[in-house]
Design a protein around this motif. Structure first.
Motif, PDB file in Angstrom:
ATOM      1  N   ARG A  33       3.346   5.037 -20.353  1.00 41.22           N
ATOM      2  CA  ARG A  33       4.513   3.879 -20.170  1.00 41.22           C
ATOM      3  C   ARG A  33       4.427   3.149 -18.661  1.00 41.22           C
ATOM      4  O   ARG A  33       4.564   1.967 -18.687  1.00 41.22           O
ATOM      5  CB  ARG A  33       5.768   4.780 -20.105  1.00 41.22           C
ATOM      6  N   VAL A  34       4.140   3.944 -17.561  1.00 37.18           N
ATOM      7  CA  VAL A  34       4.212   3.350 -16.223  1.00 37.18           C
ATOM      8  C   VAL A  34       3.006   2.437 -16.250  1.00 37.18           C
ATOM      9  O   VAL A  34       3.019   1.310 -15.672  1.00 37.18           O
ATOM     10  CB  VAL A  34       3.878   4.458 -15.082  1.00 37.18           C
ATOM     11  N   ILE A  79       6.596   5.556 -26.241  1.00 41.25           N
ATOM     12  CA  ILE A  79       6.135   4.885 -24.892  1.00 41.25           C
ATOM     13  C   ILE A  79       6.575   3.427 -25.094  1.00 41.25           C
ATOM     14  O   ILE A  79       7.119   2.918 -23.986  1.00 41.25           O
ATOM     15  CB  ILE A  79       4.753   4.641 -25.037  1.00 41.25           C
ATOM     16  N   THR A  80       6.846   2.898 -26.147  1.00 41.43           N
ATOM     17  CA  THR A  80       7.353   1.558 -26.363  1.00 41.43           C
ATOM     18  C   THR A  80       8.491   1.259 -26.507  1.00 41.43           C
ATOM     19  O   THR A  80       9.314  -0.032 -26.083  1.00 41.43           O
ATOM     20  CB  THR A  80       6.599   0.901 -27.688  1.00 41.43           C
ATOM     21  N   GLY A  81       9.285   2.095 -27.000  1.00 43.90           N
ATOM     22  CA  GLY A  81      10.943   2.172 -27.234  1.00 43.90           C
ATOM     23  C   GLY A  81      11.243   1.333 -28.430  1.00 43.90           C
ATOM     24  O   GLY A  81      12.384   1.110 -28.674  1.00 43.90           O
ATOM     25  N   LEU A  82      10.076   1.299 -29.151  1.00 43.56           N
ATOM     26  CA  LEU A  82      10.471   1.080 -30.782  1.00 43.56           C
ATOM     27  C   LEU A  82      10.714   1.903 -31.497  1.00 43.56           C
ATOM     28  O   LEU A  82      10.622   3.200 -31.309  1.00 43.56           O
ATOM     29  CB  LEU A  82       9.534   0.158 -31.346  1.00 43.56           C
TER      30      LEU A  82
END
Lengths: 162, 202
Positions: free
Chosen positions: A62-63, A136-139
């Motif tokens: 993610r970072v 990780i993507t927020g989807l």
């Protein structure tokens, strides 16, 4: 184990992953080096705040991906590939030119995707499950699935066109 | 290449990279200590220098504002001052918005949305600045003429070379604005597409 030791271990374990991310998101070696350093810097900066709520790899991706998005790219884009001379730097003379050429095609395919698809593709190629990609993507997981099948279709149609 | 082929190649690449560990503890810790100069920081530096120059010129105009002795020269001076004082602040604020994105906490999707919006905002202000520079060009000449050589541009006798110079600058500004607009449209269109796609869910 000190904090520094833990961190350097993490980076060493994942240096290949960071390298691949930097190759996908940059167009030349100078940008790639800058992005690599920025990712390591951002990971170190947030290392203390990592709270074990997610897997360390999830946090790291993610970072790293977020850093890559906000990294201002220079415009020196070269046609037909990543623009990076050698994707795998070899210490010996045994260069596998065919492997390099195939890698360039691979990166060229990824470079054609938009920024969201690029991230999804990278995570997919890294062997991540839909659930972790979603984290990780927020989807949502189903959204990840739909978008990935779209990417597959895009790849197929490009093959047909070419 | 189909996805399966890409996956196999990716695995091959990963194996190859796994064999070539280059980083040492020292290199890694150096990377955490010496942050490379982020390009936005470079832009901030250039824009800050530009802002200081604008403010100095503005102070100079304010200092001699009394010398602008007609209403139209005062108007030109006022417009020039407003441009010199407001534009740098707007640009620096927009860059600050990009730099303060919390990439350590946001997820990928939210980072894309926040980054693209902040970048569009910065581009919009820069684009606005390019168009305003046309206006500024016409307000600066009378102000400079009055303050530097005590001549009223509107009533003084003008040489032909001055018209030529104005023409050349106008042509340059036109092409500069056209280039700026095209670059702006290219970047913002792609940003809009990705934002729309994200807003629409699937």
């Amino acid at each position: 184990m000190t904090k520094e030791q833990k961190f350097t271990e993490l980076i060493k374990d994942n240096e290949g992953v960071i390298f691949k991310i930097t190759t996908v998101y940059t167009n030349n070696e100078s940008d790639q080096k800058d992005l690599y350093q920025d990712i390591v810097y951002q990971l170190w900066k947030s290392f203390d705040s990592f709270r074990n709520e997610s897997k360390i790899s999830t946090w790291m991706y993610r970072v790293a991906l977020n850093t890559a998005i906000s990294h201002l790219r220079s415009r020196k884009k070269q046609p037909g590939g990543s623009g990076i001379d050698k994707i795998v730097q070899r210490a010996t003379e045994n260069e596998d030119q065919e492997f390099e050429d195939r890698l360039k095609i691979l990166y060229a395919q990824i470079q054609k995707l938009n920024v969201l698809e690029k991230g999804l593709m990278l995570l997919l190629l890294e062997g991540k499950k839909y659930q972790e990609i979603a984290e990780i993507t927020g989807l949502t997981e189903s959204n990840v699935g739909t978008r990935i099948s779209r990417i597959k279709q895009k790849l197929k149609s490009r093959i047909l066109k070419s | 290449m189909e996805l399966e082929e890409l996956k196999n190649l990716w695995t091959e690449l990963s194996d190859e990279l796994e064999k070539q560990k280059n980083l040492t503890d020292k290199i890694i810790m150096n990377m955490t200590q010496q942050r490379y100069t982020n390009k936005f920081e470079k832009i901030t530096r250039y824009e800050s220098v530009g802002a200081v120059i604008c403010f100095l010129v503005a102070i100079g105009i304010l200092w001699k504002f009394e010398e602008l002795d007609t209403w139209y020269l005062k108007l030109c001076g006022g417009i020039t001052l407003a441009f010199l004082l407001i534009m740098p602040v707007l640009v620096l604020r927009a860059i600050h918005q990009i730099k303060k994105l919390n990439i350590l906490e946001l997820n990928y999707r939210d980072t894309i949305v926040a980054f693209e919006k902040a970048r569009n905002h910065l581009l919009m202000i820069q684009q606005f600045g390019i168009y305003l520079s046309f206006v500024l060009f016409f307000t600066t000449i009378p102000v400079a003429s009055k303050l530097l050589s005590n001549k009223d541009f509107f009533i003084m006798e003008k040489e032909f070379s001055l018209y030529v110079l104005i023409g050349v600058v106008m042509v340059f500004l036109y092409f500069f604005a056209r280039w700026g607009y095209r670059s702006y449209k290219k970047i913002t269109n792609s940003a809009e597409n990705i934002l729309n796609e994200l807003d629409n869910g699937v």
